[in-house]
Design a protein around this motif. Structure first.
Motif, mmCIF file in Angstrom:
data_model
loop_
_atom_site.group_PDB
_atom_site.id
_atom_site.type_symbol
_atom_site.label_atom_id
_atom_site.label_comp_id
_atom_site.label_asym_id
_atom_site.label_seq_id
_atom_site.Cartn_x
_atom_site.Cartn_y
_atom_site.Cartn_z
ATOM 1 N N LEU A 66 -7.321 69.796 67.421
ATOM 2 C CA LEU A 66 -8.448 68.907 67.733
ATOM 3 C C LEU A 66 -8.014 67.642 68.462
ATOM 4 O O LEU A 66 -8.835 66.762 68.695
ATOM 5 N N GLN A 67 -6.743 67.536 68.836
ATOM 6 C CA GLN A 67 -6.236 66.300 69.412
ATOM 7 C C GLN A 67 -7.071 65.802 70.592
ATOM 8 O O GLN A 67 -7.447 64.639 70.632
ATOM 9 N N SER A 68 -7.377 66.644 71.549
ATOM 10 C CA SER A 68 -8.125 66.187 72.730
ATOM 11 C C SER A 68 -9.541 65.744 72.350
ATOM 12 O O SER A 68 -10.054 64.774 72.906
ATOM 13 N N LYS A 69 -10.153 66.420 71.398
ATOM 14 C CA LYS A 69 -11.505 66.026 70.971
ATOM 15 C C LYS A 69 -11.472 64.694 70.226
ATOM 16 O O LYS A 69 -12.350 63.844 70.423
ATOM 17 N N LEU A 70 -10.471 64.495 69.389
ATOM 18 C CA LEU A 70 -10.352 63.229 68.661
ATOM 19 C C LEU A 70 -10.022 62.083 69.620
ATOM 20 O O LEU A 70 -10.561 60.974 69.483
ATOM 21 N N GLU A 71 -9.176 62.336 70.608
ATOM 22 C CA GLU A 71 -8.876 61.313 71.616
ATOM 23 C C GLU A 71 -10.124 60.947 72.410
ATOM 24 O O GLU A 71 -10.339 59.782 72.743
ATOM 25 N N ALA A 72 -10.954 61.938 72.720
ATOM 26 C CA ALA A 72 -12.198 61.669 73.454
ATOM 27 C C ALA A 72 -13.127 60.777 72.629
ATOM 28 O O ALA A 72 -13.788 59.887 73.181
ATOM 29 N N ILE A 73 -13.175 61.008 71.331
ATOM 30 C CA ILE A 73 -13.993 60.154 70.466
ATOM 31 C C ILE A 73 -13.450 58.733 70.507
ATOM 32 O O ILE A 73 -14.211 57.775 70.680
ATOM 33 N N LEU A 74 -12.132 58.562 70.370
ATOM 34 C CA LEU A 74 -11.541 57.219 70.419
ATOM 35 C C LEU A 74 -11.813 56.538 71.754
ATOM 36 O O LEU A 74 -12.157 55.356 71.804
ATOM 37 N N LYS A 75 -11.680 57.275 72.857
ATOM 38 C CA LYS A 75 -11.860 56.701 74.192
ATOM 39 C C LYS A 75 -13.318 56.405 74.528
ATOM 40 O O LYS A 75 -13.600 55.753 75.527
ATOM 41 N N SER A 76 -14.238 56.893 73.713
ATOM 42 C CA SER A 76 -15.651 56.632 73.992
ATOM 43 C C SER A 76 -16.000 55.157 73.805
ATOM 44 O O SER A 76 -17.042 54.706 74.251
ATOM 45 N N LYS A 77 -15.131 54.402 73.177
ATOM 46 C CA LYS A 77 -15.300 52.951 73.054
ATOM 47 C C LYS A 77 -14.180 52.289 73.839
ATOM 48 O O LYS A 77 -13.018 52.347 73.442
ATOM 49 N N THR A 78 -14.516 51.661 74.962
ATOM 50 C CA THR A 78 -13.496 51.028 75.797
ATOM 51 C C THR A 78 -13.548 49.508 75.729
ATOM 52 O O THR A 78 -12.617 48.843 76.171
ATOM 53 N N ASP A 79 -14.630 48.945 75.201
ATOM 54 C CA ASP A 79 -14.779 47.494 75.191
ATOM 55 C C ASP A 79 -14.985 46.915 73.792
ATOM 56 O O ASP A 79 -15.344 45.758 73.648
ATOM 57 N N ALA A 80 -14.763 47.714 72.775
ATOM 58 C CA ALA A 80 -14.906 47.239 71.400
ATOM 59 C C ALA A 80 -14.016 48.065 70.488
ATOM 60 O O ALA A 80 -13.610 49.175 70.830
ATOM 61 N N LYS A 81 -13.732 47.498 69.326
ATOM 62 C CA LYS A 81 -12.869 48.223 68.399
ATOM 63 C C LYS A 81 -13.688 49.160 67.512
ATOM 64 O O LYS A 81 -14.887 48.983 67.338
ATOM 65 N N TRP A 82 -13.008 50.162 66.968
ATOM 66 C CA TRP A 82 -13.599 51.083 66.012
ATOM 67 C C TRP A 82 -13.380 50.519 64.610
ATOM 68 O O TRP A 82 -12.259 50.152 64.261
ATOM 69 N N GLU A 83 -14.412 50.474 63.819
ATOM 70 C CA GLU A 83 -14.255 50.239 62.389
ATOM 71 C C GLU A 83 -13.969 51.602 61.773
ATOM 72 O O GLU A 83 -14.499 52.615 62.228
ATOM 73 N N VAL A 84 -13.153 51.644 60.735
ATOM 74 C CA VAL A 84 -12.768 52.923 60.130
ATOM 75 C C VAL A 84 -13.996 53.678 59.640
ATOM 76 O O VAL A 84 -14.130 54.886 59.860
ATOM 77 N N SER A 85 -14.939 52.967 59.007
ATOM 78 C CA SER A 85 -16.141 53.639 58.483
ATOM 79 C C SER A 85 -17.000 54.211 59.601
ATOM 80 O O SER A 85 -17.556 55.308 59.481
ATOM 81 N N GLU A 86 -17.086 53.488 60.697
ATOM 82 C CA GLU A 86 -17.858 53.954 61.855
ATOM 83 C C GLU A 86 -17.207 55.190 62.484
ATOM 84 O O GLU A 86 -17.882 56.171 62.825
ATOM 85 N N LEU A 87 -15.890 55.156 62.615
ATOM 86 C CA LEU A 87 -15.150 56.292 63.172
ATOM 87 C C LEU A 87 -15.236 57.491 62.233
ATOM 88 O O LEU A 87 -15.398 58.627 62.686
ATOM 89 N N GLN A 88 -15.172 57.251 60.927
ATOM 90 C CA GLN A 88 -15.293 58.331 59.948
ATOM 91 C C GLN A 88 -16.647 59.028 60.088
ATOM 92 O O GLN A 88 -16.722 60.258 60.085
ATOM 93 N N THR A 89 -17.705 58.256 60.247
ATOM 94 C CA THR A 89 -19.051 58.822 60.422
ATOM 95 C C THR A 89 -19.127 59.661 61.685
ATOM 96 O O THR A 89 -19.694 60.764 61.683
#
Length: 149
Positions: free
Chosen positions: A38-61
């Motif tokens: 799932l590496q490429s899919k998880l990286e795509a999720i991370l890269k979907s935010k380019t101007d703000a940080k991910w909160e762990v709870s938000e990323l978990q959801t």
């Protein structure tokens, strides 16, 4: 002799029923995949935010929406600065994604193992539009005849 053949036939039939039952029970178990697929899919999720940080709870959801509730646990997310003197600050954080299949006693979850990925976003530290910072009032009126600056 007929009784012996009948007894062997019953034993063979019983053994086939037992073997078929075990095969059906094992077929119900889901195949467990390494989370690295799932590496490429998880990286795509991370890269979907380019101007703000991910909160762990938000990323978990977001991960649960994509892959199913309880399949993957997200941890980490402490951001560090990487200043590059271009009016921008890059922030980086590592997130660990852990597949929960190995902790599932019912064997219903799909992913096992863990993978750590980095999220980077850029924070603007200098305004894009300098007109908001330097005004005509600060410089006075400039004309094409002005040779000194």
């Amino acid at each position: 002799m007929k009784k012996l053949l009948a007894l062997l036939g019953v034993a063979a039939l019983t053994a086939n029923v037992v073997i078929a039952s075990v095969a059906i029970a094992n077929a119900d178990k889901k195949k467990q995949n390494d989370i690295r697929i799932l590496q490429s899919k998880l990286e795509a999720i991370l890269k979907s935010k380019t101007d703000a940080k991910w909160e762990v709870s938000e990323l978990q959801t977001k991960v649960e929406t994509e892959f199913g509730k309880g399949e993957i646990t997200v941890s980490g997310g402490t951001y560090s600065d990487d200043n590059n003197y271009t009016g921008q600050t890059k922030k980086k954080a590592e997130f660990t994604f852990k597949g929960n299949a190995t902790t599932d006693t019912q064997n219903t979850l799909k992913y096992k193992g863990e993978i750590t990925l980095t999220h980077t976003y850029t924070k603007q530290t200098v305004p894009d539009d300098l007109n908001g910072v330097i005004t005509v009032k600060d410089l006075g009126t400039l004309t094409g005849d002005d040779e000194t600056m």
